[in-house]
Structure formats: C-alpha cells, structure tokens
Design an enzyme around this catalytic site. Structure first.
Site, PDB file in Angstrom:
ATOM      1  N   ASN A   1       0.847  -1.203   0.000  1.00  0.00           N
ATOM      2  CA  ASN A   1       0.000   0.000   0.000  1.00  0.00           C
ATOM      3  C   ASN A   1       0.880   1.251   0.000  1.00  0.00           C
ATOM      4  O   ASN A   1       1.867   1.315   0.727  1.00  0.00           O
ATOM      5  CB  ASN A   1      -0.843  -0.047   1.296  1.00  0.00           C
ATOM      6  CG  ASN A   1      -1.966   0.960   1.342  1.00  0.00           C
ATOM      7  OD1 ASN A   1      -2.809   0.986   0.439  1.00  0.00           O
ATOM      8  ND2 ASN A   1      -2.020   1.774   2.394  1.00  0.00           N
TER       9      ASN A   1
ATOM     10  N   ASP B   1      -9.351  10.328  -0.537  1.00  0.00           N
ATOM     11  CA  ASP B   1      -9.958  11.604  -0.151  1.00  0.00           C
ATOM     12  C   ASP B   1      -9.437  12.664  -1.121  1.00  0.00           C
ATOM     13  O   ASP B   1      -8.384  12.500  -1.727  1.00  0.00           O
ATOM     14  CB  ASP B   1      -9.732  11.987   1.330  1.00  0.00           C
ATOM     15  CG  ASP B   1      -8.299  11.936   1.809  1.00  0.00           C
ATOM     16  OD1 ASP B   1      -7.384  11.948   0.974  1.00  0.00           O
ATOM     17  OD2 ASP B   1      -8.100  11.909   3.050  1.00  0.00           O
TER      18      ASP B   1
END
Ligand code: XIL
Length: 358
Positions: A186, A254
């Site tokens: 990640n 986001d």
C-alpha cells in the site's frame, strides 16, 4: 474487451435488478476509529449509505496493538470487527509494517538484525493470527518507498536494521500465518503513472518473480483539486499492476479542496475526481473495493494534517451526501432505490477472486 463486457453487464444489472438488489456491487469502505461506533449519527450513516467495509484508521497499527513488548491491546480493532460482523461488513487490515506508529519500546533501543526480525515476526504472527479471517485483506507493508526522484527505500528502523529483505520477510511471514488472506503493498502518490508508481511496479514485479506472496496493490489516493492524475493515467497505471496478476484496491481515497467553505464548482470538481478514480479501478476488472479515508467531513485526518478545515469526503459534517457521494453511488451500486432502508448485502463483501463481479 472484458472491461467493456463488465460495463455492459453493470448497466444491464442496473436496469433489471431494480427490486431485488439493494446494495453496492463493489464494496464501499470507510476508515474510522472505533469510538465513532458509539455515535448514532455515524452508525446511521454507515447503514443509510450502504458502507460495506471498515478500515481501522489507526487501531491496527503497531503502536496501538503492541504498546509494550509482548503486550497486545486488540480492544479497538476487535470493537470494529465485532461491529462489522454484526452488520455484514468486511474489515480491511491496516497495517502490519510502517515507518510510523512504531511503539517507543522499538524505536528507543538499538537492535541487531536478528532481534528486530524476531520482533517483526512475533508482531505479524500474533496480529495476523488474532485477526484470522475477520479481516479480508492485509496491508502488509505501507509506504516503503520515499519521495526522492530515485524513489529509493524509505529510511525506517525496519529498512536500516533488517535491510531490503524486510519486505520479503513480512509478506512471507504473513502468508505462513494465514495462507489464504490477500496481502497488499500500500502506498500514496502511486495511483497515476509517475516515477513513484514506476518504482513500485519494478519492485513488486521483482518480488513476484522471487515468489513473494503479494496479492494486491493498495492505492491510497490522497488527492486534491490541485493535484490529481488524469483519468487515463490512473486507468493505465492500475491496469499494468493487474496485468502482473494482482488485484487492486483504492484504500484511502480523499480529495482535498484547499479552501473553505467549498463552492459548488469545487464540489463538482471533487465529484469528477471521485468518478475518475472509481472508474479507473473498476475498468481493470480486478478492483477489490474502494475505501475512503473517512466517512464525513466532520472527521477527516486532513484538517489536522494540513492545518486548515478540509472537506475531502463523501458526506458533509452533518452527514448529508455531497456530489462526491453521488459518484460512489452511481459507480458502485447495482441499484439503490432512494427510499429503501438498508438491507443485508446481497454480494460477498470479501471479493477475493479476480473475476469481474460488478
Ligand atoms: C493517518 C490517520 O488518519 C491519522 O489519524 C493518524 O494521526 C496518522 O495516520 N497514510 C496511511 C494512513 O497509510 O495510515 C494514514 O492515517 C494516512 C496516510
């Protein structure tokens, strides 16, 4: 071709399944801290907006889970798991090895390579063992590359004491403990095609060639109106990882606005970026889910991190859907009758297989 078929199937399903399906075909997940589960407004919104997956924002990080050597505190993580089980949601495990949130008992001492490897092994064995299949994927290694032009290995106690092999070691150990769970690398700044995503691609390809058990790539996707890759760049980039045989997930989406309050035009731009990200992931045919790094603008890490009021998430501070939510709803939902109460999911929240299920 397969992608086009998937899109066609999705459109047909949208039209045909208007009565039976009432849930997202692809899981929408949110990051949260367990104390939000005590807030009725928050849990009502989880249900109303069909959130299917939860990621502990901090409560599965090492500093929280193992505050003292050999002493584990699973209370926050377990609370999220219990809630998810009771509400037919999945939980993403985040994260086993990171350069931040390392407990001070680790960073305050000098360890030999063998000692720190033991600490890493013990942490992974205990945590992956404890969570079992209550999580549907693990971010095993988070943010291992730096932001220099070389995108070299980021300095951290793991890198400096164990060396490059800490990554191989972490994936191998997690796989030994739970051989069926998807294991992710990640990182941020890698959803578009750029120097950093090139470096991750090269590293992961080499690890796969060595037989390291990596299942997927998590694209954090902390974007902003001023800084986001093109739709084409995101699509091509995610696709090249899928072409290596990996699944892909958007793990921390986001989109920062920059100023507040946001104008209608800014909210529309934000919605478009959400759409581009989601469709890039879905177009690969191997997108396992989309997680936003929070649910409501009331609780976003960016307000602290950037030092100004931010509005990067799909719901307003008062839990109203923003245009960005419309992007999630349109692209992830088979069908969503507006006035139908949330029901049990009709699809598996743990999409392990790399088939096109949406
Ligand atoms: C952030 C949390 O949201 C904050 O509450 C915490 O103070 C710092 O970490 N990339 C990651 C996440 O992988 O774990 C980070 O979460 C945000 C950036």
């Amino acid at each position: 071709m397969i992608q086009k078929q998937c899109v066609t199937v999705l459109l047909l399903l949208s039209i045909v399944l208007t009565v039976t399906a009432q849930t997202f075909a692809l899981p929408w997940g949110v990051a949260l801290t367990s104390k939000r589960l005590q807030e009725t407004n928050f849990t009502t919104a989880l249900s109303t907006y069909r959130v299917r997956s939860l990621t502990p924002e901090n409560e599965m990080k090492m500093g929280v889970l193992q505050p003292q050597k050999g002493t584990f505190d699973f209370s926050g993580a377990d609370a999220i798991i219990e809630y998810a089980k009771a509400h037919d949601m999945g939980v993403r495990g985040h994260t086993l090895v990171w350069h931040k949130n390392i407990p001070s008992w680790v960073t305050d001492e000098t360890w030999t390579k063998a000692q720190l490897t033991d600490i890493l092994d013990n942490h992974i064995e205990t945590v992956v063992g404890h969570m079992g299949n209550d999580v549907y994927a693990w971010d095993v290694v988070n943010e291992a590359l730096d932001d220099t032009t070389a995108h070299a290995r980021r300095p951290s106690i793991w890198q400096e004491t164990i060396g490059d092999e800490y990554i191989v070691h972490a994936f191998t150990k997690a796989h030994q403990v739970n051989p069926t769970i998807p294991l992710y690398y990640n990182d941020y700044g890698i959803i578009g095609k750029n120097g950093k995503s090139d470096a991750v691609y090269t590293m992961v390809k080499s690890l796969l060639n060595q037989g390291v058990p990596i299942t997927g790539i998590g694209f954090q996707s902390h974007l902003s109106l001023n800084s986001h890759p093109t739709a084409e760049s995101m699509q091509q980039n995610m696709q090249r990882f899928v072409d290596l045989g990996l699944e892909v997930s958007v793990t921390e989406l986001d989109v920062a606005i920059g100023t507040s309050p946001a104008t209608a035009e800014q909210l529309a731009q934000q919605e478009q970026i959400y759409r581009d990200v989601i469709s890039a992931c879905m177009s690969t045919g191997a997108c396992a889910g989309i997680t936003t790094w929070g649910l409501t603008d009331k609780y976003t890490w960016l307000t602290d991190y950037l030092g100004h009021t931010e509005a990067p998430l799909p719901l307003t501070t008062t839990y109203e859907p923003k245009p960005a939510y419309q992007a999630i709803k349109d692209m992830l939902l088979v069908t969503y009758p507006a006035d139908t109460p949330a029901s049990h999911p009709t699809t598996d929240p743990r999409p392990h297989s790399r088939v096109c299920t949406y």
